[in-house]
Design a protein around this motif. Sequence first.
Motif, PDB file in Angstrom:
ATOM      1  N   SER A  20      30.882  40.607  31.804  1.00 44.47           N
ATOM      2  CA  SER A  20      32.145  40.813  32.293  1.00 44.47           C
ATOM      3  C   SER A  20      32.750  39.311  32.517  1.00 44.47           C
ATOM      4  CB  SER A  20      32.098  41.296  33.746  1.00 44.47           C
ATOM      5  OG  SER A  20      31.150  40.310  34.732  1.00 44.47           O
ATOM      6  N   VAL A  21      34.205  39.424  32.319  1.00 44.39           N
ATOM      7  CA  VAL A  21      34.907  38.317  32.343  1.00 44.39           C
ATOM      8  C   VAL A  21      35.220  37.882  33.865  1.00 44.39           C
ATOM      9  CG1 VAL A  21      37.184  37.078  31.719  1.00 44.39           C
ATOM     10  CG2 VAL A  21      35.950  38.851  30.106  1.00 44.39           C
ATOM     11  N   HIS A  22      35.541  36.455  34.280  1.00 45.66           N
ATOM     12  CA  HIS A  22      35.627  36.186  35.674  1.00 45.66           C
ATOM     13  C   HIS A  22      36.865  36.811  36.007  1.00 45.66           C
ATOM     14  CE1 HIS A  22      36.222  33.531  39.043  1.00 45.66           C
ATOM     15  NE2 HIS A  22      34.783  33.465  39.053  1.00 45.66           N
ATOM     16  N   PRO A  23      36.776  37.268  37.265  1.00 50.90           N
ATOM     17  CA  PRO A  23      38.078  37.997  37.707  1.00 50.90           C
ATOM     18  C   PRO A  23      39.543  36.844  37.916  1.00 50.90           C
ATOM     19  CG  PRO A  23      36.705  37.763  39.749  1.00 50.90           C
ATOM     20  CD  PRO A  23      36.019  37.356  38.249  1.00 50.90           C
ATOM     21  N   LEU A  24      39.200  35.593  38.361  1.00 48.99           N
ATOM     22  CA  LEU A  24      40.418  34.707  38.420  1.00 48.99           C
ATOM     23  C   LEU A  24      41.544  34.700  37.467  1.00 48.99           C
ATOM     24  CD1 LEU A  24      41.576  32.452  40.458  1.00 48.99           C
ATOM     25  CD2 LEU A  24      39.865  30.843  39.288  1.00 48.99           C
ATOM     26  N   PRO A  25      41.056  34.376  35.939  1.00 45.85           N
ATOM     27  CA  PRO A  25      42.185  34.672  35.359  1.00 45.85           C
ATOM     28  C   PRO A  25      42.827  35.761  35.035  1.00 45.85           C
ATOM     29  CG  PRO A  25      39.975  33.658  34.095  1.00 45.85           C
ATOM     30  CD  PRO A  25      39.787  34.266  35.343  1.00 45.85           C
ATOM     31  N   PHE A  26      42.158  36.865  35.497  1.00 47.38           N
ATOM     32  CA  PHE A  26      43.033  38.240  35.495  1.00 47.38           C
ATOM     33  C   PHE A  26      43.993  38.130  36.664  1.00 47.38           C
ATOM     34  CE2 PHE A  26      43.412  42.135  37.787  1.00 47.38           C
ATOM     35  CZ  PHE A  26      44.049  42.800  36.883  1.00 47.38           C
ATOM     36  N   VAL A  27      43.527  37.539  37.529  1.00 50.93           N
ATOM     37  CA  VAL A  27      44.470  37.408  38.644  1.00 50.93           C
ATOM     38  C   VAL A  27      45.598  36.430  38.529  1.00 50.93           C
ATOM     39  CG1 VAL A  27      44.717  36.619  41.094  1.00 50.93           C
ATOM     40  CG2 VAL A  27      42.662  37.927  40.589  1.00 50.93           C
TER      41      VAL A  27
ATOM     42  N   ALA B  87      51.778  44.443  46.379  1.00 47.08           N
ATOM     43  CA  ALA B  87      51.381  43.460  44.946  1.00 47.08           C
ATOM     44  C   ALA B  87      50.073  42.809  45.192  1.00 47.08           C
ATOM     45  CB  ALA B  87      52.499  42.782  44.579  1.00 47.08           C
ATOM     46  N   VAL B  88      49.682  42.297  46.351  1.00 47.36           N
ATOM     47  CA  VAL B  88      48.304  41.815  46.772  1.00 47.36           C
ATOM     48  C   VAL B  88      47.361  42.657  46.717  1.00 47.36           C
ATOM     49  CG1 VAL B  88      47.320  40.563  48.507  1.00 47.36           C
ATOM     50  CG2 VAL B  88      49.553  39.668  47.847  1.00 47.36           C
ATOM     51  N   VAL B  89      47.784  43.601  47.536  1.00 43.66           N
ATOM     52  CA  VAL B  89      46.774  44.786  47.629  1.00 43.66           C
ATOM     53  C   VAL B  89      46.393  45.354  46.271  1.00 43.66           C
ATOM     54  CG1 VAL B  89      46.441  47.123  48.753  1.00 43.66           C
ATOM     55  CG2 VAL B  89      47.142  45.343  49.809  1.00 43.66           C
ATOM     56  N   GLY B  90      47.511  45.539  45.430  1.00 44.55           N
ATOM     57  CA  GLY B  90      47.149  46.239  44.204  1.00 44.55           C
ATOM     58  C   GLY B  90      46.298  45.159  43.168  1.00 44.55           C
ATOM     59  N   VAL B  91      46.475  44.020  43.259  1.00 42.61           N
ATOM     60  CA  VAL B  91      45.690  43.024  42.436  1.00 42.61           C
ATOM     61  C   VAL B  91      44.269  43.025  43.084  1.00 42.61           C
ATOM     62  CG1 VAL B  91      45.553  40.644  41.868  1.00 42.61           C
ATOM     63  CG2 VAL B  91      47.778  41.812  41.535  1.00 42.61           C
ATOM     64  N   ALA B  92      44.077  43.124  44.342  1.00 42.29           N
ATOM     65  CA  ALA B  92      42.897  43.129  45.219  1.00 42.29           C
ATOM     66  C   ALA B  92      42.019  44.214  44.665  1.00 42.29           C
ATOM     67  CB  ALA B  92      43.059  42.935  46.527  1.00 42.29           C
ATOM     68  N   LEU B  93      42.633  45.272  44.855  1.00 38.99           N
ATOM     69  CA  LEU B  93      41.926  46.460  44.384  1.00 38.99           C
ATOM     70  C   LEU B  93      41.457  46.514  42.933  1.00 38.99           C
ATOM     71  CD1 LEU B  93      44.175  49.529  46.429  1.00 38.99           C
ATOM     72  CD2 LEU B  93      41.691  48.320  46.846  1.00 38.99           C
ATOM     73  N   ALA B  94      42.375  45.833  41.870  1.00 41.04           N
ATOM     74  CA  ALA B  94      42.120  45.806  40.648  1.00 41.04           C
ATOM     75  C   ALA B  94      40.850  45.153  40.321  1.00 41.04           C
ATOM     76  CB  ALA B  94      43.506  45.443  39.880  1.00 41.04           C
ATOM     77  N   VAL B  95      40.746  44.005  41.196  1.00 42.48           N
ATOM     78  CA  VAL B  95      39.511  43.146  40.873  1.00 42.48           C
ATOM     79  C   VAL B  95      38.406  43.564  41.620  1.00 42.48           C
ATOM     80  CG1 VAL B  95      38.557  40.790  41.831  1.00 42.48           C
ATOM     81  CG2 VAL B  95      41.140  40.993  40.807  1.00 42.48           C
ATOM     82  N   LEU B  96      38.420  44.453  42.659  1.00 42.98           N
ATOM     83  CA  LEU B  96      37.279  44.541  43.802  1.00 42.98           C
ATOM     84  C   LEU B  96      36.555  46.037  43.298  1.00 42.98           C
ATOM     85  CD1 LEU B  96      38.394  43.544  47.237  1.00 42.98           C
ATOM     86  CD2 LEU B  96      36.744  42.324  45.683  1.00 42.98           C
ATOM     87  N   LEU B  97      37.399  47.107  42.966  1.00 50.01           N
ATOM     88  CA  LEU B  97      37.174  48.235  42.490  1.00 50.01           C
ATOM     89  C   LEU B  97      35.954  48.576  41.323  1.00 50.01           C
ATOM     90  CD1 LEU B  97      40.073  50.806  43.398  1.00 50.01           C
ATOM     91  CD2 LEU B  97      38.013  50.556  44.523  1.00 50.01           C
ATOM     92  N   PRO B  98      36.302  47.682  40.411  1.00 56.81           N
ATOM     93  CA  PRO B  98      35.380  47.828  39.036  1.00 56.81           C
ATOM     94  C   PRO B  98      34.018  47.154  39.388  1.00 56.81           C
ATOM     95  CG  PRO B  98      37.467  47.118  38.300  1.00 56.81           C
ATOM     96  CD  PRO B  98      37.692  47.084  39.994  1.00 56.81           C
ATOM     97  N   SER B  99      34.110  46.359  40.218  1.00 63.63           N
ATOM     98  CA  SER B  99      32.664  45.671  40.550  1.00 63.63           C
ATOM     99  C   SER B  99      31.435  46.664  40.990  1.00 63.63           C
ATOM    100  CB  SER B  99      32.678  44.670  41.607  1.00 63.63           C
ATOM    101  OG  SER B  99      33.200  45.004  42.826  1.00 63.63           O
ATOM    102  N   PRO B 100      31.708  47.500  41.713  1.00 62.01           N
ATOM    103  CA  PRO B 100      30.327  48.320  42.135  1.00 62.01           C
ATOM    104  C   PRO B 100      30.162  49.508  40.800  1.00 62.01           C
ATOM    105  CG  PRO B 100      32.411  49.132  43.249  1.00 62.01           C
ATOM    106  CD  PRO B 100      32.840  48.066  42.738  1.00 62.01           C
ATOM    107  N   CYS B 101      31.143  49.807  39.852  1.00 64.57           N
ATOM    108  CA  CYS B 101      31.089  50.677  38.854  1.00 64.57           C
ATOM    109  C   CYS B 101      29.921  50.321  37.856  1.00 64.57           C
ATOM    110  CB  CYS B 101      32.425  50.942  38.182  1.00 64.57           C
ATOM    111  SG  CYS B 101      33.623  51.587  39.272  1.00 64.57           S
ATOM    112  N   PRO B 102      29.178  51.150  37.376  1.00 63.35           N
ATOM    113  CA  PRO B 102      28.189  50.882  36.431  1.00 63.35           C
ATOM    114  C   PRO B 102      29.097  50.517  34.946  1.00 63.35           C
ATOM    115  CG  PRO B 102      27.801  53.111  37.457  1.00 63.35           C
ATOM    116  CD  PRO B 102      29.131  52.594  37.644  1.00 63.35           C
ATOM    117  N   ALA B 103      28.156  49.630  34.359  1.00 64.34           N
ATOM    118  CA  ALA B 103      28.972  48.989  33.004  1.00 64.34           C
ATOM    119  C   ALA B 103      29.262  49.901  32.177  1.00 64.34           C
ATOM    120  CB  ALA B 103      27.913  47.993  32.372  1.00 64.34           C
TER     121      ALA B 103
END
Length: 234
Positions: free
Chosen positions: A163-170, A218-234
């Motif tokens: 996985s790519v680090h989330p900071l560049p995505f943010v 916008a802050v909530v949307g970006v946070a969810l986009a970063v956090l929600l995929p993390s518990p999902c299987p690859a």
Amino acid sequence: MRDRHLGFVAAAATLLAAAPLSTIFERWTWLIQCTVAVALVAGAATLARSLRAPLWAQLLGMLVTLTLVLTLMFSSGEELLAIIPMPGTFAHFGELMTFAVEDMRSYGVPVPDRVGLQFLTVLGVGSVAILVDLLTVGLRRPALAGLPMLAIYSVPVAVYTDSVHPLPFVIGAVGFLWLLVADNVDRVRRFGRRFTGDGRDVDVWEPSPLAAAGRRLAVVGVALAVLLPSPCPA
């Protein structure tokens, strides 16, 4: 003046969208080159709009500027006056593309400064800058500008097996949201004065309650986009 401001926001958003490329290169040479290219492309678009040039002329001016920038940065030695491309220049560009493909096969990430990969990066980011400016300022469709910006993000995603680090995505997401906000603020100012939900007039210098709500979403949307995929299987 408003189109000029929006054009510079589009250029800055493009550079922010290029943040994921930092995970590919060892050094920051690519960023300096891309910053110069995007700034000159934005300057050419601003100049064309200040001269009341039609949309096709603005596009032509940006394409010519990007070509001249590439010629200056990656010269073959056959240019006229060191900047005007000649047939040998475009042949050299083709060789650089070949070098880039070979480097992709030979090097693992992060890669060192390689002229072929640098040429491909400047060409790609510069082309995205042209599309973003065209969609945002020329066609007034900033939401569609997210597609070429997303194409930049897809490069490290395709290269990295992990996985790519989330900071560049943010950072890239912030640039896209900034672009949307700037366009909508410009639309509101073109329409007239602002009002609150209860009909109260809001001066230009006052913070808008609707804008504040939009920033929170916008802050909530970006946070969810970063956090929600993390518990999902690859």
